[in-house]
Design a protein around this motif. Sequence first.
Motif, PDB file in Angstrom:
ATOM      1  N   VAL A  77       1.549  53.406  66.977  1.00  0.00           N
ATOM      2  CA  VAL A  77       0.377  53.565  66.065  1.00  0.00           C
ATOM      3  C   VAL A  77      -0.864  53.016  67.063  1.00  0.00           C
ATOM      4  N   ALA A  78      -1.033  50.994  66.919  1.00  0.00           N
ATOM      5  CA  ALA A  78      -1.857  50.138  67.507  1.00  0.00           C
ATOM      6  C   ALA A  78      -2.606  50.551  68.806  1.00  0.00           C
ATOM      7  N   THR A  79      -1.956  51.156  69.943  1.00  0.00           N
ATOM      8  CA  THR A  79      -2.321  51.825  70.987  1.00  0.00           C
ATOM      9  C   THR A  79      -3.332  53.445  70.946  1.00  0.00           C
ATOM     10  N   SER A  80      -2.902  54.082  70.247  1.00  0.00           N
ATOM     11  CA  SER A  80      -2.990  54.900  70.075  1.00  0.00           C
ATOM     12  C   SER A  80      -4.436  55.467  69.479  1.00  0.00           C
ATOM     13  N   ALA A  81      -4.400  53.894  68.243  1.00  0.00           N
ATOM     14  CA  ALA A  81      -5.497  53.409  67.197  1.00  0.00           C
ATOM     15  C   ALA A  81      -6.622  53.036  68.091  1.00  0.00           C
ATOM     16  N   ALA A  82      -6.705  52.284  69.409  1.00  0.00           N
ATOM     17  CA  ALA A  82      -7.269  51.690  70.168  1.00  0.00           C
ATOM     18  C   ALA A  82      -7.952  52.829  70.801  1.00  0.00           C
ATOM     19  N   ASN A  83      -6.824  53.680  71.151  1.00  0.00           N
ATOM     20  CA  ASN A  83      -7.555  55.240  72.238  1.00  0.00           C
ATOM     21  C   ASN A  83      -8.009  56.409  70.966  1.00  0.00           C
ATOM     22  N   ASP A  84      -8.014  55.741  70.100  1.00  0.00           N
ATOM     23  CA  ASP A  84      -9.159  57.231  68.914  1.00  0.00           C
ATOM     24  C   ASP A  84      -8.105  57.935  68.836  1.00  0.00           C
ATOM     25  N   CYS A  85      -6.771  58.176  69.107  1.00  0.00           N
ATOM     26  CA  CYS A  85      -5.931  58.990  69.140  1.00  0.00           C
ATOM     27  C   CYS A  85      -5.467  59.598  67.413  1.00  0.00           C
ATOM     28  N   LEU A  86      -6.120  61.266  67.640  1.00  0.00           N
ATOM     29  CA  LEU A  86      -5.892  61.007  65.471  1.00  0.00           C
ATOM     30  C   LEU A  86      -4.809  61.486  65.273  1.00  0.00           C
ATOM     31  N   TYR A  87      -4.457  63.005  66.563  1.00  0.00           N
ATOM     32  CA  TYR A  87      -2.599  62.823  66.006  1.00  0.00           C
ATOM     33  C   TYR A  87      -1.584  61.667  66.661  1.00  0.00           C
ATOM     34  N   CYS A  88      -1.646  61.275  67.194  1.00  0.00           N
ATOM     35  CA  CYS A  88      -0.458  60.142  67.332  1.00  0.00           C
ATOM     36  C   CYS A  88      -0.617  58.771  66.482  1.00  0.00           C
TER      37      CYS A  88
END
Length: 194
Positions: A77-88
């Motif tokens: 969740v934290a790294t996907s948020a940093a990568n702006d990945c809504l799906y993940c």
Amino acid sequence: MSSSPISRFPVPSPDQLAPELRERYADVEERSGFLPNVFGALAWRPAEAAAFFALHDALMDKETPGLSKADREVIVVATSAANDCLYCVVAHGAIARIRARDPHIADQVAVDWRKAPLSPRMHAVLEVAVRLAVDPAAVTAADLETLRGHGLTEDDVWDVGAIVSLFALSNRLAHWAAIPPNDEFYLLGRVPRS
């Protein structure tokens, strides 16, 4: 239910799936009540889908001394948020809520993990994980030592890097294919299952 396309690429029907994917997908759909859009989006490349899910399972479906299944999802969740990945963020946020038994944790981590009510160990893990996600060249041996100092084993330290790396791939593929989160993910772990 959304009627938007789940990928910019072909999405095979269930009867077109390779047998090993058809079996896995049927199991996931039976257990969760729906098939996550990423499964459908990856299905048109069966060898890659099988490899992705094999690595996913090896990294995410285990408990180790320094990383619970919930901790592993919080890293995603934290790294996907940093990568702006809504799906993940949405999909793995749902899994994090369920595994942590906390309906708020995924939102707190996605918005600002630094202020989320996490242990000092998990704050240290996320500091290194997010650094690897957004500026990999900035990660140093001292970062890995910090994780060891918080009780992570050598395998746990490797898993942090491998989880971040796998989901960097996943984040980018979700962007590339424009995979939207399933509507069902938004409520998982927030309201009791019927």
